[in-house]
Design a protein around this motif. Structure first.
Motif, PDB file in Angstrom:
ATOM      1  N   ASN A   1       0.806  -1.231   0.000  1.00  0.00           N
ATOM      2  CA  ASN A   1       0.000   0.000   0.000  1.00  0.00           C
ATOM      3  C   ASN A   1       0.832   1.271   0.000  1.00  0.00           C
ATOM      4  O   ASN A   1       0.302   2.361   0.220  1.00  0.00           O
ATOM      5  N   ALA A   2       2.144   1.168  -0.237  1.00  0.00           N
ATOM      6  CA  ALA A   2       3.003   2.342  -0.137  1.00  0.00           C
ATOM      7  C   ALA A   2       3.049   3.120  -1.451  1.00  0.00           C
ATOM      8  O   ALA A   2       3.420   2.561  -2.482  1.00  0.00           O
ATOM      9  N   PRO A   3       2.702   4.411  -1.445  1.00  0.00           N
ATOM     10  CA  PRO A   3       2.815   5.210  -2.659  1.00  0.00           C
ATOM     11  C   PRO A   3       4.265   5.594  -2.934  1.00  0.00           C
ATOM     12  O   PRO A   3       5.082   5.663  -2.006  1.00  0.00           O
ATOM     13  N   PRO A   4       4.634   5.875  -4.180  1.00  0.00           N
ATOM     14  CA  PRO A   4       6.026   6.160  -4.517  1.00  0.00           C
ATOM     15  C   PRO A   4       6.565   7.418  -3.867  1.00  0.00           C
ATOM     16  O   PRO A   4       7.779   7.554  -3.670  1.00  0.00           O
ATOM     17  N   TRP A   5       5.695   8.362  -3.514  1.00  0.00           N
ATOM     18  CA  TRP A   5       6.196   9.609  -2.928  1.00  0.00           C
ATOM     19  C   TRP A   5       6.640   9.445  -1.475  1.00  0.00           C
ATOM     20  O   TRP A   5       7.108  10.406  -0.861  1.00  0.00           O
ATOM     21  N   LEU A   6       6.543   8.249  -0.915  1.00  0.00           N
ATOM     22  CA  LEU A   6       7.151   8.002   0.398  1.00  0.00           C
ATOM     23  C   LEU A   6       8.677   8.026   0.328  1.00  0.00           C
ATOM     24  O   LEU A   6       9.342   8.088   1.368  1.00  0.00           O
ATOM     25  N   ALA A   7       9.219   7.950  -0.874  1.00  0.00           N
ATOM     26  CA  ALA A   7      10.674   8.012  -1.045  1.00  0.00           C
ATOM     27  C   ALA A   7      11.120   9.467  -0.896  1.00  0.00           C
ATOM     28  O   ALA A   7      11.396  10.169  -1.871  1.00  0.00           O
ATOM     29  N   THR A   8      11.161   9.928   0.352  1.00  0.00           N
ATOM     30  CA  THR A   8      11.558  11.302   0.649  1.00  0.00           C
ATOM     31  C   THR A   8      12.383  11.313   1.930  1.00  0.00           C
ATOM     32  O   THR A   8      12.235  10.410   2.778  1.00  0.00           O
ATOM     33  N   ALA A   9      13.245  12.298   2.080  1.00  0.00           N
ATOM     34  CA  ALA A   9      14.140  12.349   3.229  1.00  0.00           C
ATOM     35  C   ALA A   9      13.359  12.348   4.539  1.00  0.00           C
ATOM     36  O   ALA A   9      12.408  13.111   4.714  1.00  0.00           O
ATOM     37  N   GLY A  10      13.755  11.476   5.457  1.00  0.00           N
ATOM     38  CA  GLY A  10      13.116  11.397   6.762  1.00  0.00           C
ATOM     39  C   GLY A  10      11.956  10.432   6.841  1.00  0.00           C
ATOM     40  O   GLY A  10      11.469  10.120   7.937  1.00  0.00           O
ATOM     41  N   SER A  11      11.498   9.917   5.700  1.00  0.00           N
ATOM     42  CA  SER A  11      10.364   8.992   5.695  1.00  0.00           C
ATOM     43  C   SER A  11      10.672   7.736   6.518  1.00  0.00           C
ATOM     44  O   SER A  11       9.825   7.251   7.277  1.00  0.00           O
ATOM     45  N   GLY A  12      11.902   7.223   6.382  1.00  0.00           N
ATOM     46  CA  GLY A  12      12.279   6.035   7.145  1.00  0.00           C
ATOM     47  C   GLY A  12      12.332   6.295   8.643  1.00  0.00           C
ATOM     48  O   GLY A  12      12.033   5.404   9.452  1.00  0.00           O
ATOM     49  N   ASP A  13      12.698   7.502   9.043  1.00  0.00           N
ATOM     50  CA  ASP A  13      12.714   7.851  10.463  1.00  0.00           C
ATOM     51  C   ASP A  13      11.300   7.839  11.035  1.00  0.00           C
ATOM     52  O   ASP A  13      11.079   7.429  12.176  1.00  0.00           O
ATOM     53  N   VAL A  14      10.332   8.292  10.232  1.00  0.00           N
ATOM     54  CA  VAL A  14       8.934   8.249  10.657  1.00  0.00           C
ATOM     55  C   VAL A  14       8.484   6.799  10.848  1.00  0.00           C
ATOM     56  O   VAL A  14       7.849   6.456  11.847  1.00  0.00           O
ATOM     57  N   LEU A  15       8.815   5.937   9.887  1.00  0.00           N
ATOM     58  CA  LEU A  15       8.468   4.520   9.996  1.00  0.00           C
ATOM     59  C   LEU A  15       9.049   3.912  11.272  1.00  0.00           C
ATOM     60  O   LEU A  15       8.368   3.179  12.001  1.00  0.00           O
TER      61      LEU A  15
ATOM     62  N   GLY B   1      -0.538  12.752   0.529  1.00  0.00           N
ATOM     63  CA  GLY B   1      -0.554  13.136  -0.878  1.00  0.00           C
ATOM     64  C   GLY B   1       0.826  13.284  -1.476  1.00  0.00           C
ATOM     65  O   GLY B   1       1.851  13.132  -0.811  1.00  0.00           O
ATOM     66  N   ARG B   2       0.851  13.630  -2.746  1.00  0.00           N
ATOM     67  CA  ARG B   2       2.078  13.607  -3.536  1.00  0.00           C
ATOM     68  C   ARG B   2       3.140  14.576  -3.048  1.00  0.00           C
ATOM     69  O   ARG B   2       4.321  14.350  -3.246  1.00  0.00           O
ATOM     70  N   GLY B   3       2.749  15.674  -2.446  1.00  0.00           N
ATOM     71  CA  GLY B   3       3.735  16.653  -1.994  1.00  0.00           C
ATOM     72  C   GLY B   3       4.231  16.415  -0.592  1.00  0.00           C
ATOM     73  O   GLY B   3       4.762  17.330   0.041  1.00  0.00           O
ATOM     74  N   THR B   4       4.090  15.198  -0.103  1.00  0.00           N
ATOM     75  CA  THR B   4       4.414  14.929   1.297  1.00  0.00           C
ATOM     76  C   THR B   4       5.886  15.135   1.617  1.00  0.00           C
ATOM     77  O   THR B   4       6.770  14.928   0.782  1.00  0.00           O
ATOM     78  N   THR B   5       6.133  15.581   2.839  1.00  0.00           N
ATOM     79  CA  THR B   5       7.472  15.585   3.436  1.00  0.00           C
ATOM     80  C   THR B   5       7.395  14.742   4.700  1.00  0.00           C
ATOM     81  O   THR B   5       6.303  14.327   5.116  1.00  0.00           O
ATOM     82  N   ALA B   6       8.529  14.490   5.322  1.00  0.00           N
ATOM     83  CA  ALA B   6       8.514  13.695   6.541  1.00  0.00           C
ATOM     84  C   ALA B   6       7.636  14.351   7.611  1.00  0.00           C
ATOM     85  O   ALA B   6       6.917  13.660   8.351  1.00  0.00           O
ATOM     86  N   GLU B   7       7.673  15.699   7.687  1.00  0.00           N
ATOM     87  CA  GLU B   7       6.873  16.397   8.691  1.00  0.00           C
ATOM     88  C   GLU B   7       5.377  16.221   8.442  1.00  0.00           C
ATOM     89  O   GLU B   7       4.604  15.944   9.370  1.00  0.00           O
ATOM     90  N   THR B   8       4.946  16.354   7.189  1.00  0.00           N
ATOM     91  CA  THR B   8       3.518  16.178   6.910  1.00  0.00           C
ATOM     92  C   THR B   8       3.108  14.712   7.031  1.00  0.00           C
ATOM     93  O   THR B   8       1.955  14.413   7.349  1.00  0.00           O
ATOM     94  N   LEU B   9       4.046  13.816   6.819  1.00  0.00           N
ATOM     95  CA  LEU B   9       3.763  12.396   6.992  1.00  0.00           C
ATOM     96  C   LEU B   9       3.405  12.100   8.442  1.00  0.00           C
ATOM     97  O   LEU B   9       2.452  11.370   8.726  1.00  0.00           O
ATOM     98  N   VAL B  10       4.166  12.675   9.368  1.00  0.00           N
ATOM     99  CA  VAL B  10       3.880  12.501  10.796  1.00  0.00           C
ATOM    100  C   VAL B  10       2.465  12.955  11.116  1.00  0.00           C
ATOM    101  O   VAL B  10       1.724  12.294  11.870  1.00  0.00           O
ATOM    102  N   GLU B  11       2.064  14.082  10.546  1.00  0.00           N
ATOM    103  CA  GLU B  11       0.736  14.647  10.840  1.00  0.00           C
ATOM    104  C   GLU B  11      -0.381  13.809  10.265  1.00  0.00           C
ATOM    105  O   GLU B  11      -1.544  13.987  10.679  1.00  0.00           O
ATOM    106  N   ASN B  12      -0.092  12.918   9.356  1.00  0.00           N
ATOM    107  CA  ASN B  12      -1.129  12.124   8.689  1.00  0.00           C
ATOM    108  C   ASN B  12      -1.172  10.667   9.136  1.00  0.00           C
ATOM    109  O   ASN B  12      -1.782   9.835   8.463  1.00  0.00           O
ATOM    110  N   ILE B  13      -0.515  10.355  10.239  1.00  0.00           N
ATOM    111  CA  ILE B  13      -0.597   8.986  10.776  1.00  0.00           C
ATOM    112  C   ILE B  13      -1.986   8.781  11.373  1.00  0.00           C
ATOM    113  O   ILE B  13      -2.360   9.442  12.344  1.00  0.00           O
ATOM    114  N   ALA B  14      -2.760   7.901  10.782  1.00  0.00           N
ATOM    115  CA  ALA B  14      -4.125   7.648  11.241  1.00  0.00           C
ATOM    116  C   ALA B  14      -4.115   6.652  12.398  1.00  0.00           C
ATOM    117  O   ALA B  14      -3.156   5.879  12.577  1.00  0.00           O
TER     118      ALA B  14
END
Length: 455
Positions: free
Chosen positions: A391-405, A438-451
């Protein structure tokens, strides 16, 4: 029949359906599809490599259902308006495609024709997802009863287009028996461990997560993990910081607590507090003796080893693996491709193994749950259980994404989830957060979208 139905449904205005039939049972499926298309009144042409008179068993019986002419595949000249039905080779392919088939694929690619693949696009290894010489890139793939590893592992996944799984009546118990302990990563794998909140709970019951910070110039990765852990459900999170990084970390923290931990002795004293539920070590921490000392002290606890903490044991892995085995902690390691090759070079170099098999071998060797990162992340346990994430979209390939995981895994461990389920659930939530962001995600916005975890 499912293939012919998909062809008519998806391409009702096709000028001609071109069915390419191989020498085995995948080709047999093609002949049955061709017979159904002919009966529907569609314009049709069938091509095959080799002598169709040599077909045996089910494939020969299927060939007999199609009364039309079968042409040599070498004679197929693609036309505008063709829709190709690829029934040449299925999931059992273990060798490179014949030259004549590779040349036919090239001709179809040159005309950019739509392709419907039967079971798997010809040329994709169903076990590993590898390309065997060449492969069709399908618009749509129809497979039967269950997805195969080659549908999910790269590069196979990128060749399948949309995937349709059609039930042909095989009992589920037989499918599960053949699949063993391998599953697609969905909430069904780990949901029983995703506990709802007790109305009488408090922050320590929700779990205390500790994330270790690196030096003054490398603190951001740990803070991302800490915030992800808090958003993912840990009751409280503490950032353990070396003295020189305290000011930098304090300037950025609010809900996350801060504690000075500089040396191994500081950590040993703090570990007497059994309310510390889980630990994250690695993001921005630095590679060296200190990383190894801290990791070895934590192997009896719930622990995520990521990034620098993985690389630190590149030349001393036996020490780590033996300690994990002796201490029996809930340990998750999260290597990406490069880190995996550094820690498990002999496994990474074995081209006969699929990514699933590599992850399982590494889990068995290390006595830890291995989360082998990538667009086709695999989570494997020493027991032999494994899941492939989808279920991972390609835009997860961004700096800091792995730290969020890593922070999400830590939160799950702090809440008491077993290591395998904690890692599998975290990968799935990480993917869902990416879709929400969404497509413009950064690590910071990724954190805010953890459901929240689904209950």
């Amino acid at each position: 029949m499912a293939v012919s139905a998909a062809a008519l449904r998806l391409f009702p205005s096709a000028t001609r359906f071109v069915v390419l039939c191989g020498p085995g049972n995948n080709g047999g499926d093609g002949y049955v599809a061709a017979a159904a298309l002919a009966e529907s009144g569609a314009s049709l042409a069938v091509f095959a490599p080799g002598d169709v008179g040599k077909l045996k068993g089910d494939a020969a019986r299927a060939r007999a259902t199609y009364a039309g002419e079968v042409h040599a595949i070498e004679t197929y000249e693609p036309r505008t308006g063709d829709v190709v039905i690829d029934a040449l080779f299925g999931a059992g392919l273990v060798r490179d495609l014949p030259k004549a088939v590779q040349e036919a694929i090239s001709r179809v690619d040159d005309r950019c024709l739509p392709v419907i693949a039967v079971d798997l696009p010809s040329g994709i290894d169903g076990r590993s997802g590898a390309v065997r010489g060449a492969s069709f890139t399908a618009t749509h793939t129809v497979t039967f009863m269950a997805a195969k590893p080659g549908h999910l592992l790269l590069p196979g996944r990128t060749h399948c287009g949309s995937l349709e799984v059609f039930d042909i009546g095989i009992p589920d118990r037989l499918v599960r028996s053949r699949a063993g302990d391998l599953r697609i990563n969905t909430p069904a794998v780990w949901q029983q461990h995703a506990r709802g909140l007790d109305p009488a709970t408090h922050k320590f019951k929700r779990g205390h997560l500790v994330v270790f910070s690196g030096p003054q110039t490398s603190t951001g990765a740990a803070r991302l993990s800490a915030m992800a852990g808090l958003n993912a459900g840990a009751g409280l999170v503490t950032l353990a910081s070396p003295p020189e990084a305290l000011a930098a970390n304090a300037a950025h923290l609010t809900a996350v607590m801060l504690k000075e931990i500089g040396k191994a002795g500081d950590l040993a004293e703090w570990l007497k507090d059994r309310r510390l539920g889980a630990f994250v070590l690695g993001p921005g921490f630095g590679v060296g003796k200190k990383a190894r000392e801290f990791a070895l002290m934590l192997c009896g606890r719930a622990l995520v080893l990521d990034a620098d903490a993985v690389t630190a044991f590149m030349e001393r892995r036996t020490e780590l693996f033996d300690r994990i085995a002796a201490e029996g902690g809930q340990v998750v390691m999260t290597p990406h491709e490069g880190e995996f090759a550094r820690l498990f070079p002999e496994i990474a170099a074995d081209t006969a193994l699929s990514k699933i098999e590599k992850a399982l071998a590494a889990a068995k060797l290390s006595h830890a749950v291995i989360l082998y990162k990538g667009s086709d992340t695999v989570v494997a346990a020493p027991s032999g259980r494994a899941v492939v994430n989808a279920n991972a979209p390609p835009w997860l390939a961004t700096a800091g994404s792995g730290d969020v995981l890593t922070g999400i895994i830590g939160a799950h461990l702090a809440q008491g989830m077993p290591a395998f389920e904690a890692a599998a659930a975290a990968v799935w939530r990480h993917g869902e957060a990416g879709m929400r962001a969404g497509r413009g995600t950064t690590a910071e916005t990724l954190v805010e979208n953890i459901a929240p975890l689904p209950e």
